[in-house]
Enzyme design. Sequence first.
Site, PDB file in Angstrom:
ATOM      1  N   LYS A 118       0.863  -1.187   0.000  1.00 33.12           N
ATOM      2  CA  LYS A 118       0.000   0.000   0.000  1.00 33.12           C
ATOM      3  C   LYS A 118       0.899   1.237   0.000  1.00 33.12           C
ATOM      4  CE  LYS A 118      -4.029   2.010   2.291  1.00 33.12           C
ATOM      5  NZ  LYS A 118      -3.497   3.367   2.453  1.00 33.12           N
ATOM      6  N   GLU A 176      -1.449   5.001  -7.782  1.00 37.60           N
ATOM      7  CA  GLU A 176      -0.989   5.889  -6.719  1.00 37.60           C
ATOM      8  C   GLU A 176       0.182   6.727  -7.217  1.00 37.60           C
ATOM      9  OE1 GLU A 176      -1.842   6.589  -2.445  1.00 37.60           O
ATOM     10  OE2 GLU A 176      -2.793   5.362  -3.987  1.00 37.60           O
ATOM     11  N   CYS A 431     -13.390  27.865  28.750  1.00 36.21           N
ATOM     12  CA  CYS A 431     -13.523  29.294  29.016  1.00 36.21           C
ATOM     13  C   CYS A 431     -14.922  29.690  28.564  1.00 36.21           C
ATOM     14  CB  CYS A 431     -12.470  30.088  28.244  1.00 36.21           C
ATOM     15  SG  CYS A 431     -12.678  31.886  28.402  1.00 36.21           S
ATOM     16  N   CYS A 436     -13.597  36.343  25.020  1.00 33.96           N
ATOM     17  CA  CYS A 436     -12.230  35.806  25.021  1.00 33.96           C
ATOM     18  C   CYS A 436     -11.644  35.898  23.610  1.00 33.96           C
ATOM     19  CB  CYS A 436     -12.240  34.353  25.480  1.00 33.96           C
ATOM     20  SG  CYS A 436     -10.627  33.552  25.382  1.00 33.96           S
TER      21      CYS A 436
END
Length: 678
Positions: A118, A176, A431, A436
């Site tokens: 692969k 590939e 938070c 913020c």
Amino acid sequence: MSDAPPTRLAQLRSQLQKAAYAYYVLDAPFMEDAVYDQLYRELVALETAHPQLITPDSPTQRIGDQPATQFTSVKHNIPLYSLENAFDFGELTQWEQRWQRALAGEIPSDSGYVCELKIDGSAIALTYENGILVRGATRGDGVTGEEITQNLRTIRTIPLRLNLDNPPPLVEVRGEAFLPLETFEKINQEREKAGENLFANPRNAAAGTLRQLDSRIVAARKLDFFAYTLHLPESHNSPQLNSQWEALEFLKKMGFRVNPNRELCPNLTAVKNYFEKWDEGRKKLPYLTDGVVVKLNDFSLQAELGFTQKFPRWAIALKYAAEEAPTTVKDIIVNVGRTGAVTPMAVMEPVQLAGTTVQRATLHNEDRIKELDLRIGDTVVIRKAGEIIPEVLRVLVDLRPEATIPYEFPSHCPECNSALVRPPGEAVARCVNSSCPAILRGSLVHWAGRDALDIQGLGEKNVILLIEHGLVQSIADIYDLTSEQLQSLPRMGQKSAANLIQAIAHSKNQDYARVLYGLGIRFVGKVNAEILAQNFPTLEQLQKASFAQLQGVYGIGEEIAQSVVDWFRVDANQQLIEKLQQAGLTFAQTQTAQTQTAQTQANHQISGKTFVITGTLPTLKRTEAAEKIKAAGGKVTSSVSKNTDYLVAGDNAGSKLDKARQLGIQELNENQLLELLV
């Protein structure tokens, strides 16, 4: 304490979706396959254990992500499927047992397997007409990719003309494209000399190269290509290929390079021997390989087994174990995301891991740090398996320096110094200060993103500049920006400022579903936003919807329903909506769309009928089928009852199918459903 299932599921989906976006859309993957695989398997296991928490936008409910738009999008003549993964020989054996059970008849004794390495590169689809290369495309989402023919023509191992005297009228070749290791090293050396950012690994370099708009750059980088399958027309003079091995030999005859390290294996014992040989031998190969592809050799068996929604049943990828490496922790920092989630990170001495230089690893949350008893100065083992970036696997306590002290998790936000809150039952501290800077930064980037308001030019760099120069304190503030204000920012000229102002103005015309998604309501992804917009055509209706009404919508579970209710209860969010409405944003479906929908629903034969969908359908996701039914005026529920009119059943339908038969409810397969919807 481990994460509660809803929290962990949300984390997994978010992580996998970000990784898929980077891989398929940006072609800039940051997550190794072993990391993605392990996360995906954990998600599948959790959703199997808690099916009521499955959401339409979960990575398990889709095939892939959409291709980018810088190149021309093309639809593949034949889909490019992914491969199912096996991580040990036990899973490989289970796969063999599954396909053997699926074959009703006798299994040929000489069926055998073809094993191929692969290759860690980019999947490519090539189309030849009368022997001439006419199109090359990336995999994309498996159905649609990007045409990159000019770039692929530069790869010497891709023939521009097939080596056949009388070629078939149409040939589809899959393979590939990859970057050899030696070439990769040379490219990075040149980039370093030029002061450019280095490619993290050959896979990233190959993906980035294929998407270059200048094919001369592609040619200079000398990509390579291995072909691994082909599709021929059944008529004309096409050769009758009966096996994968014959197909590979024919690919060679046509002029393609195929991997010479393939092997025909009569049984799984031979497959195991092949895998073990290359698990060690791969280190000497001139390219990277991350596993072995095992395919049934016999094409007739492949045809009989067919495909699932995502994978061929006759092939599987046996993956190598994730790599591990030791390094030293220099510091522990925390990052704040757009939802306020605080994530600790280990900053480490740089270490090479699977071809990548690693300097940071996630520590997940406060509980994980305590579980590891991780301290600054510790020597740790990290691995590429389980998160977007590497994770700390264990601490080598015997190597701990003297005088180290336990790490104390911060009680206040590192960005705004507000007190952090950890909701009961959750592992993540947050938070909750809506002002913020980190939350604002993340919210603005999300709002301007491609799937939300799609504001070209408002990326993270410009968002940071706007915040640092005090020009925005909320999402709504971008609609008050002037060209003069933007030109006061570094590297922002008159033309750039004008373009950004125009893009911001254009975003006011985006549809209601995009605006809902852009608000960043926790757990509400793109698909959820579309479902909400269809079921609650105006924001006023959505705000007034109760938890029960929201949860009653197909595709909106308990977690999403509660999150929506909670979001609208926050005063700051109400103020944001008011400002956005004043700016001219659309918070309702257009009247035309609503009228057309109502007319369609009223006139359709299934108007008012109740459906239940179960199992895996051949081509549609369950959420897609549900939306088609609702668009025609039908209703979709999650449980079978005497009030159910139709049961739409796919593979592995289970108990719902049994109950429907007991009640005498009419069954439909996917084709019958589609015929009914015409």
